[in-house]
Design an enzyme around this catalytic site. Sequence first.
Site, PDB file in Angstrom:
ATOM      1  N   THR B  38       0.854  -1.182   0.000  1.00 16.74           N
ATOM      2  CA  THR B  38       0.000   0.000   0.000  1.00 16.74           C
ATOM      3  C   THR B  38       0.890   1.232   0.000  1.00 16.74           C
ATOM      4  O   THR B  38       1.937   1.259   0.647  1.00 16.74           O
ATOM      5  CB  THR B  38      -1.045  -0.019   1.145  1.00 16.74           C
ATOM      6  OG1 THR B  38      -2.037   0.961   0.860  1.00 16.74           O
ATOM      7  CG2 THR B  38      -0.447   0.260   2.511  1.00 16.74           C
ATOM      8  N   CYS B  44      -2.737   7.892   7.651  1.00 18.10           N
ATOM      9  CA  CYS B  44      -3.310   6.546   7.599  1.00 18.10           C
ATOM     10  C   CYS B  44      -2.296   5.533   8.130  1.00 18.10           C
ATOM     11  O   CYS B  44      -1.095   5.803   8.174  1.00 18.10           O
ATOM     12  CB  CYS B  44      -3.675   6.165   6.169  1.00 18.10           C
ATOM     13  SG  CYS B  44      -4.964   7.212   5.448  1.00 18.10           S
ATOM     14  N   HIS B  61      -5.580  -0.608   4.710  1.00 18.58           N
ATOM     15  CA  HIS B  61      -5.094   0.780   4.704  1.00 18.58           C
ATOM     16  C   HIS B  61      -6.115   1.599   5.510  1.00 18.58           C
ATOM     17  O   HIS B  61      -7.098   2.085   4.980  1.00 18.58           O
ATOM     18  CB  HIS B  61      -5.003   1.269   3.251  1.00 18.58           C
ATOM     19  CG  HIS B  61      -4.412   2.636   3.068  1.00 18.58           C
ATOM     20  ND1 HIS B  61      -3.413   2.893   2.153  1.00 18.58           N
ATOM     21  CD2 HIS B  61      -4.691   3.832   3.640  1.00 18.58           C
ATOM     22  CE1 HIS B  61      -3.113   4.184   2.181  1.00 18.58           C
ATOM     23  NE2 HIS B  61      -3.882   4.783   3.059  1.00 18.58           N
TER      24      HIS B  61
END
Lengths: 204, 175
Positions: B38, B44, B61
Site C-alpha cells: 500500500t 493513515c 489501509h
Amino acid sequence: MRSPFVWTRQHADLLSEVGNIGAGHAATALSELLQQPVRVSLSNARLCPFAEIAEVVGGPEALIVGVLIRVSGDLGGHILLILPPASARSLVAAVLPVESLGDEFTELSVSALAEIGNILCGAYLTAVSELTLRRFVPSVPAVACDMALSVLDVSLLPAGEVSDDVILVDTQVETEQSALKEPCLLLLLPDPQSFQALTEGLFP
Amino acid sequence: MNLSDPGTSDAARQELHPVVRIGIAAWALAEPPAVLVTTGLGSCVGVVLYDDALGVAAMAHVMLPTASLESAPRASKYADLAVPFLIQELVGRGAALTRLRAKFAGGAQMFKLPGKSDLMRIGPRNVEAVERALTASGIPIAAKDCGGSIGRTIAFHTVDRRLHVRTAKYGTYVL
C-alpha cells in the site's frame, strides 16, 4: 458506501464555476506577486473516489509540495496548493532571489511557500465567500513535501467519515514565463457536511 | 520504485512474487509468495496481520480510528473494525489465532498546524486505535514504524514475513 447527498450535473457545474472564480482571483494575486502573466485552466468539480484522488496529482508516490489550509466558519473544508518540487523551487527563487536552490527546502523557503499558498488560497476563498455570502475562517498555512497520497490523506478524512469519495474542485495554474517550471494545482475539498450550506449559498 | 531485490527485473519479480496493491480504506488477503503493498501512507496506518507459520497475510489501509457516522461502515477503513475483520478473514483461510502476529506502519502528522485539532492529531490516534484493537484481540506486535512527519509506502512479503518501509526522506528499511 454511498454518499450522504445526491451529486448531480448541476452541482458539478456550480462548483466548477466556484472554482473558476476562486482560481481567477488566486491567479491575479500570483500574477501581482510574480510580476508576470499567470494562466488558469477551467476548474473541474466532481465526486472523486479515494482510489482516484492521487492520480490528480501524478500518482500516490509522486513527490509533491503541498500547502494546506483548513477552512472553518460557515463552510468546513480544505484548500491546497499543490506544487511539483521543481515548481516550488522556481517559485521560491522568483520571490527570494538570494535563496539557493539545493535539494532540501530551507526554513526560509518553506515560509515563503507557506506565504505564497496563503496569498493564493486567501484570494480564492475571499472570492468564494463573496459569491456565496458565507464567512470563512482560514487556518494558518502548513507545508509538507512528501509522497502525494501521504500529503493529501488528512484532507480526505472529513469525507471518509461518511463515504468513500470526496468532493474535489481542481484548477491548474501555470505561468507563461519561468516562475513555475511545471503547472501547479489548486484543490478545494469541501467537507460533505458543508456541501448543503455551500450550494444553498449559490441558490439564495 | 524498487521495494525488494534490486537485482531482479520488475517482470521477473512480479512472476515470482505477485504484488497485491491496496488502495486507501481498502484491504486484501494474500498467500505466499505474494507481496501486499500500500502506497503513500500519511496519517493513515497500513496494518498487516499474518499467520507466522503459514505466511497467509491480510493488510488494510486504515484511515480513521473508530467508526462513528457511517451506517454501514467499511471495516477496512477504521482501525477498531479492521483488526477483528482481518482476524476473521485470516481464520476463515485457515490461519490459527494463536499464530497471528501484527506489523504496521504510518500514522504520521504530515502538517504542523497550531492548536490541538483532532484532525491534525489523527495519525497518532490511528496508531493508538490499532494498538488498542490488537491488545483486545491478544495479537502480539512483531514490528511497527509509526509517527513522525513522513509519508510511507509499505510492502509485506508473505514468504519471509518482512515489512519493507519506503520513505522519500530516509530511504527504505526492513522490519
